[in-house]
Design an enzyme around this catalytic site. Structure first.
Site, PDB file in Angstrom:
ATOM      1  N   GLU A 217      79.734  24.394  13.859  1.00 22.66           N
ATOM      2  CA  GLU A 217      78.918  25.152  14.810  1.00 22.66           C
ATOM      3  C   GLU A 217      79.019  24.584  16.219  1.00 22.66           C
ATOM      4  OE1 GLU A 217      78.000  27.949  13.949  1.00 22.66           O
ATOM      5  OE2 GLU A 217      78.185  27.694  11.775  1.00 22.66           O
TER       6      GLU A 217
ATOM      7  N   HIS B 109      81.846  26.274  17.976  1.00 28.21           N
ATOM      8  CA  HIS B 109      81.407  27.543  18.566  1.00 28.21           C
ATOM      9  C   HIS B 109      80.612  27.301  19.847  1.00 28.21           C
ATOM     10  CE1 HIS B 109      82.684  30.311  15.468  1.00 28.21           C
ATOM     11  NE2 HIS B 109      81.996  29.699  14.517  1.00 28.21           N
TER      12      HIS B 109
END
Length: 491
Positions: A257, A260
């Site tokens: 994550e 991202h």
């Protein structure tokens, strides 16, 4: 003001409202009380109605008609390209459908979470049937007589099609299944076992987020059932999850994550709250999360450093040295969950979902038959039976919230990451020396300079080609996987 200035001012306000809608979604998955689901559905429908009205505002068509491309620079032309695409798409979808979809998928998320916790597929099917019918309606409106699934893909990966992806998967599947079979037949490395305090996992995971360049002054780390990243620009949040018996789930979900989130945080600030101020596609987005997680985070060099951090945090972890830890991190395990899958098997999980969701959208697969179709395909691909729905058809949040066409971008991101990794390792010859010290700045800096800063300036495949110096394709990824796992498993 000129037409271009009017257009971009309107787009900026629309983007800001979209960020508010995203924050509502973040809250729903992290902090919202369970009893608020029905009201949140109405709130999401209301803001979607406002957004849809702004995206279909007739003035956008007038402004676009008045703008001359030759009067714009590359940035201006890219802004107009994105706004035109959004305007044309939004005008194909009726306003009442957009609002209904927002309300139903928001409610469906809560229904899915409850059904998942109880392993009760039947409880979710009526709601899911409604989601499918609405998504088919939307897809037909977007497709305008063309392929419905291709129209859905365009939301996540402009410039690709179901046929393109099927061809890519057909090239990848034989090599992946052959590698998997060879690994299963080989001697297996020792796995990480024991119990790992979850508060210590969260402390280490926040350290890892910073190690990979996540700016905590513009972000935060929380827990959710399904890890995700949310937001862009100055407010980019991530979530992770913990398991007392599997700290890798927490640590590598976080690194994923963070990939991202760093993409969004590192986009040129001049593009803030404009169409260029976010990742250009989910495939390119996934290339960042996967290269952070896998080629960097699961490398021999980086795991040698992470091993010392694990011992410092948890004491004796039952693995004798960094090499045993590297093998454990990359161990090819039987398992049901896509997000926990090793690099060899991950794309097989995606291919299963790709084929099933294409069949759902075409009408070749009925919603009532989905669980059986999933279980049959899983047994055929992996050689063992799904034990419960939460490990099968109910495991992912994507379909309940209407994200059809999203799943294949995960594998496309792996393919893009393979191309980028080849270029990065050539450009940074001392990379392993840095990673062995827990220093990711050369790797993440290369990705920031060559991919992340551009945001939506280039089309997805053009972005990867520009950064990697090659036309995107699966060969670099397949070569990397064969090389890495042949070494680990002494094939």
């Amino acid at each position: 003001m000129t037409a271009y200035e009017d257009l971009t001012a309107h787009a900026r306000e629309t983007m800001a409202l979209g960020q508010i809608a995203g924050r509502l979604g973040w809250d729903q998955e992290t902090m919202m009380p369970r009893g608020a689901a029905a009201q949140r559905g109405e709130e999401m429908a209301a803001i979607e109605s406002v957004l849809h009205a702004r995206r279909t505002d007739p003035r956008i068509g007038d402004w676009l008609a008045a703008i001359k491309s030759e009067d714009l620079d590359d940035v201006g032309r890219a802004q107009v390209r994105h706004i035109t695409r959004s305007f044309e798409r939004a005008n194909k979808v009726p306003a009442d459908l957009a609002a209904t979809l927002a309300r139903v998928t928001s409610t469906a998320q809560g229904t899915w979470a409850e059904a998942r916790s109880n392993d009760d597929v039947a409880a979710f099917l009526p709601t899911f049937e409604e989601v499918i019918n609405l998504k088919r309606w939307e897809g037909q409106a977007l497709a305008a007589g063309e392929d419905v699934y291709d129209a859905m893909l365009a939301d996540y990966e402009p410039g690709t099609s179901g046929a393109d992806l099927a061809e890519m998967f057909n090239e990848m599947r034989p090599e992946l299944t052959a590698l998997r079979a060879a690994i299963i037949a080989a001697e297996q490395p020792k796995r990480l076992e024991g119990r790992f305090d979850e508060s210590k996992q969260m402390k280490l995971t926040r350290q890892l987020a910073k190690t990979f360049g996540y700016d905590m002054s513009h972000g935060r780390v929380d827990k959710a059932v399904h890890p995700f990243s949310s937001g862009s620009g100055l407010d980019v949040r991530i979530t992770t999850r913990t398991s007392e018996t599997d700290p890798f789930n927490c640590l590598y979900s976080t690194i994923h994550e963070v990939g991202h989130a760093c993409y969004e945080q590192n986009i040129d600030r001049a593009y803030l709250l404009t169409p260029l101020g976010q990742g250009v596609s989910m495939g390119v987005h996934e290339s960042q999360s996967r290269i952070y997680e896998n080629q960097i985070g699961r490398s021999r060099a980086f795991t040698s450093w992470l091993y010392t951090q694990m011992v410092e945090a948890f004491g004796d972890i039952g693995l004798d040295d960094a090499e045993a830890f590297y093998a454990a991190v990359n161990r090819v395990n039987d398992g049901y969950i896509r997000t926990e899958a090793d690099e060899v098997q991950y794309n097989l999980h995606v291919m299963l979902r790709f084929d099933l969701e294409r069949a759902l959208m075409s009408g070749d697969l009925a919603v009532g038959d989905l669980e059986a179709a999933w279980n049959d395909r899983f047994a055929a691909d992996f050689g063992y039976e799904v034990d419960k729905p939460s490990n099968g058809v109910l495991q992912d949040v994507h379909w309940p919230v209407g994200l059809f066409g999203y799943f294949p971008t995960y594998s496309l991101g792996n393919v893009y990451a393979g191309c980028l990794n080849d270029a990065m390792t050539q450009a940074v010859p001392d990379l392993d020396d840095d990673l062995a010290k827990g220093d990711t700045t050369a790797a993440t800096g290369w990705l920031r300079s060559n991919v992340q800063t551009y945001g939506g300036l280039y089309e997805p495949r053009d972005m990867i080609a520009k950064a990697s110096g090659m036309e995107p394709g699966p060969k670099p990824l397949l070569a990397y996987l064969n090389r890495k796992f042949s070494d680990i498993y002494k094939l």
